[in-house]
Design a protein around this motif. Structure first.
Motif, PDB file in Angstrom:
ATOM      1  N   PRO A 138      45.337  29.768  38.650  1.00  0.00           N
ATOM      2  CA  PRO A 138      46.531  30.033  38.107  1.00  0.00           C
ATOM      3  C   PRO A 138      47.459  29.681  39.047  1.00  0.00           C
ATOM      4  O   PRO A 138      47.278  29.895  40.105  1.00  0.00           O
ATOM      5  CB  PRO A 138      45.948  31.696  38.518  1.00  0.00           C
ATOM      6  N   ILE A 139      49.016  30.486  38.491  1.00  0.00           N
ATOM      7  CA  ILE A 139      50.513  30.171  39.187  1.00  0.00           C
ATOM      8  C   ILE A 139      50.025  31.621  38.908  1.00  0.00           C
ATOM      9  O   ILE A 139      50.343  32.112  37.775  1.00  0.00           O
ATOM     10  CB  ILE A 139      50.855  29.487  38.014  1.00  0.00           C
ATOM     11  N   PHE A 140      50.948  32.126  40.347  1.00  0.00           N
ATOM     12  CA  PHE A 140      51.040  33.065  40.570  1.00  0.00           C
ATOM     13  C   PHE A 140      52.414  34.140  41.487  1.00  0.00           C
ATOM     14  O   PHE A 140      52.576  32.977  42.165  1.00  0.00           O
ATOM     15  CB  PHE A 140      50.058  34.481  40.580  1.00  0.00           C
ATOM     16  N   PHE A 141      52.970  35.021  41.599  1.00  0.00           N
ATOM     17  CA  PHE A 141      54.362  35.220  42.869  1.00  0.00           C
ATOM     18  C   PHE A 141      53.309  36.273  42.113  1.00  0.00           C
ATOM     19  O   PHE A 141      54.304  37.055  41.188  1.00  0.00           O
ATOM     20  CB  PHE A 141      55.241  34.915  41.584  1.00  0.00           C
ATOM     21  N   LEU A 142      53.227  37.203  43.321  1.00  0.00           N
ATOM     22  CA  LEU A 142      52.380  38.392  43.042  1.00  0.00           C
ATOM     23  C   LEU A 142      52.998  39.615  44.674  1.00  0.00           C
ATOM     24  O   LEU A 142      53.075  38.551  45.515  1.00  0.00           O
ATOM     25  CB  LEU A 142      51.339  38.474  43.629  1.00  0.00           C
ATOM     26  N   ASN A 143      53.676  40.503  44.498  1.00  0.00           N
ATOM     27  CA  ASN A 143      54.658  41.396  45.595  1.00  0.00           C
ATOM     28  C   ASN A 143      53.556  43.085  45.675  1.00  0.00           C
ATOM     29  O   ASN A 143      53.250  43.018  44.386  1.00  0.00           O
ATOM     30  CB  ASN A 143      55.635  41.337  45.307  1.00  0.00           C
ATOM     31  N   LEU A 144      52.868  42.845  46.818  1.00  0.00           N
ATOM     32  CA  LEU A 144      51.912  43.994  47.032  1.00  0.00           C
ATOM     33  C   LEU A 144      52.840  44.873  47.167  1.00  0.00           C
ATOM     34  O   LEU A 144      53.195  44.583  48.403  1.00  0.00           O
ATOM     35  CB  LEU A 144      50.662  43.696  47.711  1.00  0.00           C
ATOM     36  N   GLU A 145      53.127  46.101  47.089  1.00  0.00           N
ATOM     37  CA  GLU A 145      53.666  47.428  47.886  1.00  0.00           C
ATOM     38  C   GLU A 145      52.670  48.547  48.604  1.00  0.00           C
ATOM     39  O   GLU A 145      52.374  48.386  48.085  1.00  0.00           O
ATOM     40  CB  GLU A 145      54.725  48.155  46.086  1.00  0.00           C
ATOM     41  N   LEU A 146      53.181  48.693  49.888  1.00  0.00           N
ATOM     42  CA  LEU A 146      51.838  48.820  50.776  1.00  0.00           C
ATOM     43  C   LEU A 146      52.538  50.304  51.033  1.00  0.00           C
ATOM     44  O   LEU A 146      53.493  49.722  51.882  1.00  0.00           O
ATOM     45  CB  LEU A 146      50.919  49.185  51.290  1.00  0.00           C
ATOM     46  N   PRO A 147      52.312  51.337  51.915  1.00  0.00           N
ATOM     47  CA  PRO A 147      52.855  51.871  53.171  1.00  0.00           C
ATOM     48  C   PRO A 147      53.036  50.541  54.488  1.00  0.00           C
ATOM     49  O   PRO A 147      52.363  50.488  54.575  1.00  0.00           O
ATOM     50  CB  PRO A 147      52.262  53.015  53.442  1.00  0.00           C
ATOM     51  N   GLN A 148      54.314  51.650  55.036  1.00  0.00           N
ATOM     52  CA  GLN A 148      54.419  50.383  56.184  1.00  0.00           C
ATOM     53  C   GLN A 148      53.423  50.828  57.336  1.00  0.00           C
ATOM     54  O   GLN A 148      52.377  49.990  58.110  1.00  0.00           O
ATOM     55  CB  GLN A 148      55.713  51.190  56.852  1.00  0.00           C
ATOM     56  N   GLY A 149      52.621  51.413  57.171  1.00  0.00           N
ATOM     57  CA  GLY A 149      51.683  51.882  58.232  1.00  0.00           C
ATOM     58  C   GLY A 149      50.130  51.931  57.798  1.00  0.00           C
ATOM     59  O   GLY A 149      49.157  51.371  58.399  1.00  0.00           O
ATOM     60  N   GLU A 150      50.251  51.057  56.268  1.00  0.00           N
ATOM     61  CA  GLU A 150      48.763  49.851  56.078  1.00  0.00           C
ATOM     62  C   GLU A 150      49.170  48.629  56.871  1.00  0.00           C
ATOM     63  O   GLU A 150      47.775  47.930  56.454  1.00  0.00           O
ATOM     64  CB  GLU A 150      48.784  50.422  54.810  1.00  0.00           C
ATOM     65  N   LEU A 151      50.042  48.699  57.103  1.00  0.00           N
ATOM     66  CA  LEU A 151      49.890  46.619  57.838  1.00  0.00           C
ATOM     67  C   LEU A 151      50.847  46.771  59.064  1.00  0.00           C
ATOM     68  O   LEU A 151      51.802  47.561  59.578  1.00  0.00           O
ATOM     69  CB  LEU A 151      50.428  45.825  56.311  1.00  0.00           C
ATOM     70  N   ASP A 152      50.202  45.655  59.261  1.00  0.00           N
ATOM     71  CA  ASP A 152      50.885  44.899  60.809  1.00  0.00           C
ATOM     72  C   ASP A 152      51.008  43.551  60.486  1.00  0.00           C
ATOM     73  O   ASP A 152      50.372  42.585  60.634  1.00  0.00           O
ATOM     74  CB  ASP A 152      49.722  44.938  61.948  1.00  0.00           C
ATOM     75  N   VAL A 153      52.662  43.649  60.354  1.00  0.00           N
ATOM     76  CA  VAL A 153      52.883  42.128  60.933  1.00  0.00           C
ATOM     77  C   VAL A 153      53.494  41.561  61.764  1.00  0.00           C
ATOM     78  O   VAL A 153      54.099  39.992  61.952  1.00  0.00           O
ATOM     79  CB  VAL A 153      54.337  41.930  60.041  1.00  0.00           C
ATOM     80  N   ASN A 154      53.343  42.110  62.699  1.00  0.00           N
ATOM     81  CA  ASN A 154      53.621  41.621  64.647  1.00  0.00           C
ATOM     82  C   ASN A 154      52.839  40.771  64.864  1.00  0.00           C
ATOM     83  O   ASN A 154      52.487  40.948  65.756  1.00  0.00           O
ATOM     84  CB  ASN A 154      54.229  42.623  65.298  1.00  0.00           C
ATOM     85  N   LEU A 155      51.891  39.840  64.233  1.00  0.00           N
ATOM     86  CA  LEU A 155      51.019  39.167  64.634  1.00  0.00           C
ATOM     87  C   LEU A 155      51.307  37.770  65.011  1.00  0.00           C
ATOM     88  O   LEU A 155      50.849  36.944  66.290  1.00  0.00           O
ATOM     89  CB  LEU A 155      49.994  38.978  63.429  1.00  0.00           C
ATOM     90  N   GLN A 156      52.427  37.758  64.595  1.00  0.00           N
ATOM     91  CA  GLN A 156      52.993  36.032  64.530  1.00  0.00           C
ATOM     92  C   GLN A 156      54.244  36.471  64.962  1.00  0.00           C
ATOM     93  O   GLN A 156      55.011  37.083  63.708  1.00  0.00           O
ATOM     94  CB  GLN A 156      52.929  34.844  64.144  1.00  0.00           C
ATOM     95  N   PRO A 157      55.728  35.300  65.201  1.00  0.00           N
ATOM     96  CA  PRO A 157      57.124  35.269  65.023  1.00  0.00           C
ATOM     97  C   PRO A 157      57.539  35.429  63.891  1.00  0.00           C
ATOM     98  O   PRO A 157      58.666  36.319  63.089  1.00  0.00           O
ATOM     99  CB  PRO A 157      57.553  34.239  65.906  1.00  0.00           C
ATOM    100  N   ASP A 158      57.093  35.288  63.031  1.00  0.00           N
ATOM    101  CA  ASP A 158      57.050  34.458  61.270  1.00  0.00           C
ATOM    102  C   ASP A 158      56.727  35.431  60.737  1.00  0.00           C
ATOM    103  O   ASP A 158      57.190  35.483  59.476  1.00  0.00           O
ATOM    104  CB  ASP A 158      56.316  33.308  60.750  1.00  0.00           C
ATOM    105  N   LYS A 159      55.664  36.588  61.033  1.00  0.00           N
ATOM    106  CA  LYS A 159      55.656  37.692  60.290  1.00  0.00           C
ATOM    107  C   LYS A 159      54.659  37.174  58.795  1.00  0.00           C
ATOM    108  O   LYS A 159      54.689  37.765  57.780  1.00  0.00           O
ATOM    109  CB  LYS A 159      56.770  38.865  60.416  1.00  0.00           C
ATOM    110  N   ARG A 160      54.176  36.056  58.711  1.00  0.00           N
ATOM    111  CA  ARG A 160      53.473  35.412  57.712  1.00  0.00           C
ATOM    112  C   ARG A 160      52.500  36.075  57.492  1.00  0.00           C
ATOM    113  O   ARG A 160      51.794  36.448  56.593  1.00  0.00           O
ATOM    114  CB  ARG A 160      53.788  33.895  57.021  1.00  0.00           C
ATOM    115  N   GLN A 161      51.764  35.751  58.810  1.00  0.00           N
ATOM    116  CA  GLN A 161      50.364  36.759  58.673  1.00  0.00           C
ATOM    117  C   GLN A 161      50.040  38.094  59.126  1.00  0.00           C
ATOM    118  O   GLN A 161      51.049  39.013  59.645  1.00  0.00           O
ATOM    119  CB  GLN A 161      49.272  35.811  59.848  1.00  0.00           C
ATOM    120  N   VAL A 162      49.477  38.543  57.735  1.00  0.00           N
ATOM    121  CA  VAL A 162      49.318  40.426  58.123  1.00  0.00           C
ATOM    122  C   VAL A 162      47.987  40.719  58.492  1.00  0.00           C
ATOM    123  O   VAL A 162      47.141  40.061  58.140  1.00  0.00           O
ATOM    124  CB  VAL A 162      49.709  40.610  56.681  1.00  0.00           C
TER     125      VAL A 162
END
Length: 116
Positions: free
Chosen positions: A72-96
């Motif tokens: 499929p072709i998709f563009f999806l945005n998931l909205e989650l509360p900040q406490g549910e994810l950590d984006v500070n795993l890599q400098p570009d913050k693409r890995q969560v």
């Protein structure tokens, strides 16, 4: 588990007492599909992310309803509360890292099943 998704009137449903929504565009079973997964874009809280497990789950669910090796072709945005994810795993913050990764994937697949 996740209860539902953002409804027609824009109301956000709850997951484990925390709001979670999915928005964006995805090709239907009857519409355009591609032979590669090059047109698949995931965002979390409006940031681009790399989440291979979610991409793989979406592609597998799509193939359940569509014959052949297509994506499929998709563009999806998931909205989650900040406490549910950590984006500070890599400098570009693409890995969560998600607190409830399995539940988030199940939630997204539930939303897509309702659409397909």
């Amino acid at each position: 588990a996740f209860e539902s998704y953002q409804g027609e009137g824009g109301e956000a449903k709850q997951l484990d007492r925390r709001p979670c929504t999915v928005s964006g565009f995805i090709s239907t079973i009857e519409s355009a599909a591609r032979t590669t997964n090059s047109s698949q874009y995931l965002y979390m809280n409006h940031r681009p992310i790399d989440m291979p497990k979610l991409n793989r789950a979406i592609n597998q669910e799509y193939r359940v309803n569509h014959s052949g090796r297509v994506f499929p072709i998709f563009f999806l945005n998931l909205e989650l509360p900040q406490g549910e994810l950590d984006v500070n795993l890599q400098p570009d913050k693409r890995q969560v890292l998600l607190v409830q990764e399995r539940h988030v994937i199940a939630f997204v697949l539930n939303v897509l099943r309702q659409l397909w």
